[in-house]
Design a protein around this motif. Structure first.
Motif, PDB file in Angstrom:
ATOM      1  N   TRP A  12      88.040 -29.617 -20.891  1.00 49.43           N
ATOM      2  CA  TRP A  12      89.259 -29.297 -21.623  1.00 49.43           C
ATOM      3  C   TRP A  12      89.558 -27.806 -21.578  1.00 49.43           C
ATOM      4  O   TRP A  12      88.686 -26.977 -21.366  1.00 49.43           O
ATOM      5  N   LYS A  13      90.849 -27.508 -21.763  1.00 48.92           N
ATOM      6  CA  LYS A  13      91.343 -26.137 -21.909  1.00 48.92           C
ATOM      7  C   LYS A  13      92.110 -26.074 -23.216  1.00 48.92           C
ATOM      8  O   LYS A  13      93.113 -26.771 -23.375  1.00 48.92           O
ATOM      9  N   LEU A  14      91.630 -25.257 -24.136  1.00 48.97           N
ATOM     10  CA  LEU A  14      92.207 -25.237 -25.482  1.00 48.97           C
ATOM     11  C   LEU A  14      93.687 -24.895 -25.490  1.00 48.97           C
ATOM     12  O   LEU A  14      94.450 -25.455 -26.288  1.00 48.97           O
ATOM     13  N   ASP A  15      94.105 -23.985 -24.596  1.00 46.38           N
ATOM     14  CA  ASP A  15      95.500 -23.557 -24.655  1.00 46.38           C
ATOM     15  C   ASP A  15      96.479 -24.632 -24.203  1.00 46.38           C
ATOM     16  O   ASP A  15      97.693 -24.456 -24.308  1.00 46.38           O
ATOM     17  N   ARG A  16      95.950 -25.783 -23.749  1.00 47.96           N
ATOM     18  CA  ARG A  16      96.848 -26.908 -23.438  1.00 47.96           C
ATOM     19  C   ARG A  16      97.436 -27.490 -24.714  1.00 47.96           C
ATOM     20  O   ARG A  16      98.490 -28.103 -24.697  1.00 47.96           O
ATOM     21  N   GLY A  17      96.699 -27.386 -25.831  1.00 42.88           N
ATOM     22  CA  GLY A  17      97.279 -27.669 -27.134  1.00 42.88           C
ATOM     23  C   GLY A  17      97.289 -29.108 -27.610  1.00 42.88           C
ATOM     24  O   GLY A  17      97.941 -29.412 -28.609  1.00 42.88           O
ATOM     25  N   LEU A  22      89.571 -30.715 -32.075  1.00 42.79           N
ATOM     26  CA  LEU A  22      88.776 -29.511 -31.911  1.00 42.79           C
ATOM     27  C   LEU A  22      89.269 -28.425 -32.859  1.00 42.79           C
ATOM     28  O   LEU A  22      90.475 -28.245 -33.043  1.00 42.79           O
ATOM     29  N   SER A  23      88.327 -27.684 -33.454  1.00 46.10           N
ATOM     30  CA  SER A  23      88.709 -26.626 -34.383  1.00 46.10           C
ATOM     31  C   SER A  23      87.689 -25.490 -34.348  1.00 46.10           C
ATOM     32  O   SER A  23      86.533 -25.693 -33.948  1.00 46.10           O
ATOM     33  N   PRO A  24      88.091 -24.293 -34.784  1.00 53.43           N
ATOM     34  CA  PRO A  24      87.166 -23.153 -34.823  1.00 53.43           C
ATOM     35  C   PRO A  24      85.956 -23.409 -35.721  1.00 53.43           C
ATOM     36  O   PRO A  24      84.948 -22.698 -35.606  1.00 53.43           O
ATOM     37  N   GLU A  25      86.045 -24.396 -36.597  1.00 50.21           N
ATOM     38  CA  GLU A  25      84.919 -24.706 -37.473  1.00 50.21           C
ATOM     39  C   GLU A  25      83.742 -25.296 -36.702  1.00 50.21           C
ATOM     40  O   GLU A  25      82.634 -25.389 -37.232  1.00 50.21           O
ATOM     41  N   THR A  26      83.979 -25.706 -35.475  1.00 51.87           N
ATOM     42  CA  THR A  26      82.911 -26.190 -34.599  1.00 51.87           C
ATOM     43  C   THR A  26      82.891 -25.298 -33.357  1.00 51.87           C
ATOM     44  O   THR A  26      83.341 -25.679 -32.273  1.00 51.87           O
ATOM     45  N   PRO A  27      82.353 -24.082 -33.506  1.00 53.39           N
ATOM     46  CA  PRO A  27      82.473 -23.087 -32.428  1.00 53.39           C
ATOM     47  C   PRO A  27      81.801 -23.481 -31.121  1.00 53.39           C
ATOM     48  O   PRO A  27      82.236 -23.049 -30.047  1.00 53.39           O
ATOM     49  N   VAL A  28      80.760 -24.321 -31.183  1.00 52.65           N
ATOM     50  CA  VAL A  28      80.078 -24.695 -29.946  1.00 52.65           C
ATOM     51  C   VAL A  28      81.003 -25.457 -29.000  1.00 52.65           C
ATOM     52  O   VAL A  28      80.836 -25.403 -27.779  1.00 52.65           O
ATOM     53  N   LEU A  29      81.997 -26.134 -29.560  1.00 54.66           N
ATOM     54  CA  LEU A  29      82.938 -26.904 -28.736  1.00 54.66           C
ATOM     55  C   LEU A  29      84.294 -26.231 -28.597  1.00 54.66           C
ATOM     56  O   LEU A  29      85.086 -26.617 -27.722  1.00 54.66           O
ATOM     57  N   TYR A  30      84.570 -25.250 -29.451  1.00 55.53           N
ATOM     58  CA  TYR A  30      85.905 -24.657 -29.492  1.00 55.53           C
ATOM     59  C   TYR A  30      86.052 -23.557 -28.434  1.00 55.53           C
ATOM     60  O   TYR A  30      86.171 -22.386 -28.734  1.00 55.53           O
ATOM     61  N   ARG A  31      85.995 -23.980 -27.179  1.00 58.91           N
ATOM     62  CA  ARG A  31      86.182 -23.093 -26.039  1.00 58.91           C
ATOM     63  C   ARG A  31      86.475 -23.971 -24.825  1.00 58.91           C
ATOM     64  O   ARG A  31      86.342 -25.185 -24.893  1.00 58.91           O
ATOM     65  N   ASP A  32      86.873 -23.369 -23.750  1.00 58.55           N
ATOM     66  CA  ASP A  32      87.186 -24.134 -22.545  1.00 58.55           C
ATOM     67  C   ASP A  32      85.903 -24.634 -21.886  1.00 58.55           C
ATOM     68  O   ASP A  32      84.879 -23.937 -21.862  1.00 58.55           O
ATOM     69  N   PHE A  33      85.977 -25.851 -21.349  1.00 57.25           N
ATOM     70  CA  PHE A  33      84.884 -26.429 -20.557  1.00 57.25           C
ATOM     71  C   PHE A  33      85.486 -26.971 -19.268  1.00 57.25           C
ATOM     72  O   PHE A  33      86.317 -27.887 -19.306  1.00 57.25           O
ATOM     73  N   LEU A  34      85.034 -26.402 -18.148  1.00 58.09           N
ATOM     74  CA  LEU A  34      85.603 -26.728 -16.849  1.00 58.09           C
ATOM     75  C   LEU A  34      84.495 -27.012 -15.836  1.00 58.09           C
ATOM     76  O   LEU A  34      83.313 -26.771 -16.120  1.00 58.09           O
ATOM     77  N   PRO A  35      84.835 -27.538 -14.657  1.00 51.07           N
ATOM     78  CA  PRO A  35      83.808 -28.020 -13.726  1.00 51.07           C
ATOM     79  C   PRO A  35      82.707 -27.022 -13.385  1.00 51.07           C
ATOM     80  O   PRO A  35      81.536 -27.407 -13.271  1.00 51.07           O
ATOM     81  N   ALA A  36      83.035 -25.756 -13.214  1.00 51.63           N
ATOM     82  CA  ALA A  36      82.014 -24.788 -12.808  1.00 51.63           C
ATOM     83  C   ALA A  36      80.868 -24.710 -13.818  1.00 51.63           C
ATOM     84  O   ALA A  36      79.722 -24.436 -13.450  1.00 51.63           O
ATOM     85  N   THR A  62      95.735 -36.503 -19.028  1.00 53.75           N
ATOM     86  CA  THR A  62      95.308 -37.263 -17.849  1.00 53.75           C
ATOM     87  C   THR A  62      95.759 -36.555 -16.581  1.00 53.75           C
ATOM     88  O   THR A  62      94.995 -36.441 -15.609  1.00 53.75           O
ATOM     89  N   GLU A  63      96.975 -36.035 -16.583  1.00 50.60           N
ATOM     90  CA  GLU A  63      97.460 -35.271 -15.423  1.00 50.60           C
ATOM     91  C   GLU A  63      96.614 -34.021 -15.203  1.00 50.60           C
ATOM     92  O   GLU A  63      96.298 -33.659 -14.057  1.00 50.60           O
ATOM     93  N   PHE A  64      96.206 -33.366 -16.299  1.00 48.93           N
ATOM     94  CA  PHE A  64      95.348 -32.186 -16.197  1.00 48.93           C
ATOM     95  C   PHE A  64      94.011 -32.537 -15.554  1.00 48.93           C
ATOM     96  O   PHE A  64      93.544 -31.839 -14.638  1.00 48.93           O
ATOM     97  N   MET A  65      93.395 -33.636 -15.995  1.00 46.57           N
ATOM     98  CA  MET A  65      92.106 -34.031 -15.417  1.00 46.57           C
ATOM     99  C   MET A  65      92.253 -34.360 -13.934  1.00 46.57           C
ATOM    100  O   MET A  65      91.408 -33.985 -13.114  1.00 46.57           O
ATOM    101  N   LEU A  66      93.322 -35.050 -13.588  1.00 46.44           N
ATOM    102  CA  LEU A  66      93.544 -35.384 -12.176  1.00 46.44           C
ATOM    103  C   LEU A  66      93.757 -34.122 -11.339  1.00 46.44           C
ATOM    104  O   LEU A  66      93.347 -34.061 -10.181  1.00 46.44           O
ATOM    105  N   SER A  67      94.355 -33.102 -11.935  1.00 48.32           N
ATOM    106  CA  SER A  67      94.581 -31.847 -11.211  1.00 48.32           C
ATOM    107  C   SER A  67      93.268 -31.135 -10.901  1.00 48.32           C
ATOM    108  O   SER A  67      93.202 -30.342  -9.954  1.00 48.32           O
TER     109      SER A  67
END
Length: 278
Positions: A12-17, A22-36, A62-67
């Motif tokens: 996921w990319k947070l700025d996709r909105g 997801l929320s800042p209250e769970t900081p371990v997940l509140y960031r972008d996670f991408l293939p690299a 779904t379009e984002f994941m396919l991209s």
């Protein structure tokens, strides 16, 4: 060489909105996670490919994941999302199917009343996927298993997989009704599979032990058999309770000792390849 697959993870990319959960209250997940970020973990454990599963109930996600599929050699396929009550869902399905990486859809039931699944439009959509033999991930919790059994009786040929072993409350060592319903679904519906995934986050996040998971893993293996089970890390959600390597090692160590190497190959890749028609 046997293809080894992580059958359940997310990007996921947070700025996709559109990740409302997801929320800042769970900081371990509140960031972008991408293939690299995942590729090093896959490589470390000899995993060739992964199935990327939707994390937001939008067509755009779904379009984002396919991209992402053209950007990473490790993505085997995408399990997306569609609004099953939208009269245009067949059009969305046809558009997604034009992409060879579109391998399934997920129906998110865990946080809503199961009445939703029995609405005429939803049943009509699920019957369409049943006729298409298109893979369907079912995101449910243990208290929904009884209604899930009723739903599956209406859809006897649905090509489906239960995500996260239906989320029993492992932290409370919950047994029933999970044990009974899982065994019944496995026996009654040979076309339904089960993902050994998402378990660490149902345990005590800080104090889980290997022994907590043994009865659940063994029960799933006993009733579904290796040919209907697939390994999934649920990364990065698993980071709430464990690192990728811990999740992988936990399943390795809790599987029954009597399983042959061929049976383990089913769980760690071949079942997913067959289910998602990779």
């Amino acid at each position: 060489m046997t293809l080894r697959i992580d059958a359940h993870q997310h990007y996921w990319k947070l700025d996709r909105g559109d990740y409302d959960w997801l929320s800042p209250e769970t900081p371990v997940l509140y960031r972008d996670f991408l293939p690299a970020q995942l590729e090093e973990h896959l490589q470390a454990h000899g995993i060739d490919k992964s199935i990327v599963v939707q994390a937001a109930p939008t067509l755009a996600e779904t379009e984002f994941m396919l991209s992402l599929c053209g950007q990473s050699r490790t993505i085997a396929g995408v399990v997306g999302w569609m609004d099953l009550e939208d009269p245009a869902f067949r059009d969305h399905y046809a558009a997604f199917k034009a992409n060879p990486f579109f391998k399934g859809i997920r129906v998110m039931l865990q946080d809503i009343d199961m009445e939703f699944a029995f609405r005429p439009a939803v049943l009509e959509a699920l019957r369409f996927f049943e006729q298409e033999r298109f893979p369907v991930d079912l995101l449910i919790k243990t208290h929904q298993l009884e209604d899930t059994r009723k739903l599956l009786k209406l859809l006897p040929d649905l090509h489906a997989v239960i995500d996260h072993i239906a989320k029993p409350v492992i932290s409370a060592h919950e047994s029933e009704p999970w044990t009974t319903h899982i065994a019944a679904i496995a026996a009654e519906h040979p076309n339904v599979y089960c993902k050994l995934s998402g378990m660490v986050t149902e345990a005590d996040h800080r104090n889980w032990s290997e022994a907590d998971f043994v009865p659940y893993v063994r029960h799933v293996v006993e009733h579904f058999g290796p040919e209907r089970i697939m390994y999934g890390s649920d990364w990065p959600v698993c980071l709430l309770a464990a690192e990728y390597g811990e999740v992988y090692g936990l399943l390795e160590s809790t599987l029954p000792e009597h399983l042959s190497e061929a049976e383990r190959e089913q769980i760690f890749g071949l079942t997913a390849a067959r289910f998602y028609r990779l």
